[in-house]
Design an enzyme around this catalytic site. Structure first.
Site: not given
Ligand code: GLC
Length: 521
Positions: A29, A98, A199, A248, A313-314
């Site tokens: 958190d 984000d 994102d 991204e 994280h992906d």
């Molecule tokens: C991006 C994020 C991922 C998410 C996707 C949809 O790729 O990094 O974790 O699932 O967008 O928002």
């Protein structure tokens, strides 16, 4: 304040559910992050990219937002966030949020209104279609490989979703939606956040005619109108001095440096930085790393600036991408030196500074819906999202409760407490290299020139700024390797494998990463 601070900064990516729990519920958190700011300061981190902490039903780990102006109770309150911002700023650490522009949660009030009536004023804030003879409008698939259109029972029409069905895509061709969204962005900028990670930003606009995607996904991403929106976004950001952004740019392997760089515009009028996934897709191969990095530099506009990340994280942890899990300690240290000496802004994924690796999550404990959907073809993204390993206590110092995801079984050895005490740890490699980067302007801003591009498993380059020149050599081999550009009397500024100047035979040691110079610095 320096508008270009982000070019010289070291970023640290926090997946908030997994960084630090402060209330014993097993999930990280904001207060936990506040309690760990001294840790980030000890590593000399300049800025944090925080994965989403907005209010969310958590269908997709917070990437499904139901209120863009509030914090999810799982993570705390808006006041906690304000405190994080203040306390981080007091330490000179900036906070980048984000920003999910492509879609909202289906629980977002905009969608509730939009789905209610065909002629609701917000109907076109999302992408709706009556269907073709009762069937879906086209053959588009989600990023999770399902059919991307969903018939909504309320009006009988279809809405489009690039990800889960609970994440309807916004319609960026709608001016009212765009303005309302930009107001949400202002909300955080007014509060003092330092920028945004955008994102899947290359997916926000879709083909006007909704043409079938065949054979590749050409119509539901990378549309020319995206660039116009990013220009507007940049203008908004520029109203707030010293803010920054990184996009991204979602692509499949092997990555696309040209596409990523295209979203930088001239280098001054769209994104500040864009992630090209090529480096993340690289195997343990010096030549491949060279060509990924060089292709990105080649693709940059003249005023453009690169950024690099090895894990997120992906995509999970970098160390798991190199085949057998051998020599991971050495590889982690070499990667640290590379990340912190390339020309471009480095992004460190939490725990990479310890050499954390992916965990094997038993099927019953998988939390990522994507993993549940297609197990065992893909086990999901949880493996690279396990809790931060602070110490060897029962909850690894992450929580006093039951962690939301199992800890990696190596946490009793691979943790902050052990590694800060060990001179040769991955952690100390990161710490020393970050410090070195800070003391040597050539490592932050200098030009880069490759002297070895992968021959014999060696990558070597110089970084030069005015009359300061620093050299870096990386030996990807598990054996010693001759390296002729290694002058005998050079000054070694850092090496993963040797303590003092003992370059007697122009050899690089196995997996050695060395930073040296022939000058007095
Ligand atoms: C991006 C994020 C991922 C998410 C996707 C949809 O790729 O990094 O974790 O699932 O967008 O928002």
């Amino acid at each position: 304040m320096n508008n270009n601070w982000w070019k010289h900064a070291v970023f640290y990516h926090i997946y908030p559910k997994s960084f630090q729990d402060s209330d014993g519920d097993g999930t990280g958190d904001i207060r936990g992050i506040i309690n760990r700011l001294d840790y980030l300061a000890a590593l000399s981190i300049d800025a944090v990219w925080l994965s989403p902490v907005y209010r969310s039903p958590m269908v997709d780990g917070g990437y499904d937002i139901s209120d863009y102006r509030d914090i999810d109770p799982l993570f705390g309150t808006l006041d906690d966030f304000r405190e994080l911002l203040k306390r981080a700023h007091d330490r000179g650490i900036r906070i980048m949020m984000d920003l999910v522009m492509n879609h909202t949660s289906d629980q977002h009030p905009w969608f509730t209104e939009s789905r209610s009536l065909v002629d609701n004023p917000k109907r076109n804030w999302y992408i709706w279609h009556a269907g073709c003879n009762g069937k879906v409008p086209n053959n588009w698939r989600t990023n999770f490989f399902e059919r991307a259109w969903r018939r909504d029972p309320i009006t009988g029409q279809f809405y489009y979703h690039s990800f889960f069905k609970e994440q309807p895509d916004l319609n960026w061709r709608n001016e009212d939606m765009k303005q309302a969204f930009f107001e949400n962005i202002r909300f955080w900028l007014d509060m003092g956040v330092d920028g945004f990670r955008l994102d899947v930003v290359n997916m926000i606009v879709k083909d006007k005619l909704l043409r079938n995607n065949y054979p590749s996904k050409i119509y539901n991403r990378n549309q020319p109108e995206t660039y116009d929106i990013l220009r507007e976004f940049r203008k908004l950001l520029d109203e707030y001095p010293c803010t920054t952004s990184v996009g991204e740019i979602y692509v499949l392997p092997p990555g696309s440096p040209k596409l990523a760089a295209s979203f930088l515009g001239s280098g001054n009028d769209m994104l500040h930085m864009a992630f090209d996934f090529s480096l993340i897709f690289c195997r343990w191969n010096a030549r491949k790393y060279y060509s990924a990095v060089q292709s990105y530099y080649d693709a940059l506009p003249p005023a453009g600036w690169a950024c690099f990340a090895f894990s997120n994280h992906d995509m999970g942890r970098s160390l798991n991408r190199f085949g057998q899990m051998r020599h991971t300690h050495e590889k982690a240290r070499l990667l640290a030196v590379m990340l912190l000496t390339l020309k471009g802004t480095p992004f460190i994924y939490y725990g990479d500074e310890l050499g954390m690796v992916n965990a094997r999550i038993p099927r019953k404990q998988i939390r990522d819906r994507y993993g549940k959907m297609i197990w065992p073809v893909f086990m999901g993204r949880d493996r690279g999202r396990t809790p931060m390993q602070w110490n060897d206590s029962a909850g690894a110092g992450f929580t006093l409760g039951e962690p939301w995801l199992p800890l990696h079984k190596d946490f009793r050895k691979v943790n902050v407490e052990c590694e800060t005490a060990d001179e040769n740890s991955v952690w100390n490699t990161y710490r020393k290299m970050i410090e070195l980067r800070k003391t040597l302007p050539a490592l932050q801003q200098g030009e880069i020139e490759f002297i070895e591009t992968g021959r014999n498993g060696i990558l070597a380059y110089t970084r030069t700024l005015n009359d300061q020149q620093i050299r870096i050599a990386l030996n990807f081999n598990s054996r010693k390797q001759k390296f002729s550009y290694f002058p005998r009397n050079c000054k070694i500024l850092f090496s993963t494998s040797r303590k003092i100047v003992d370059n007697k035979d122009n050899m690089l040691l196995p997996f050695e990463a060395v930073v040296f110079t022939e000058q007095d610095v």
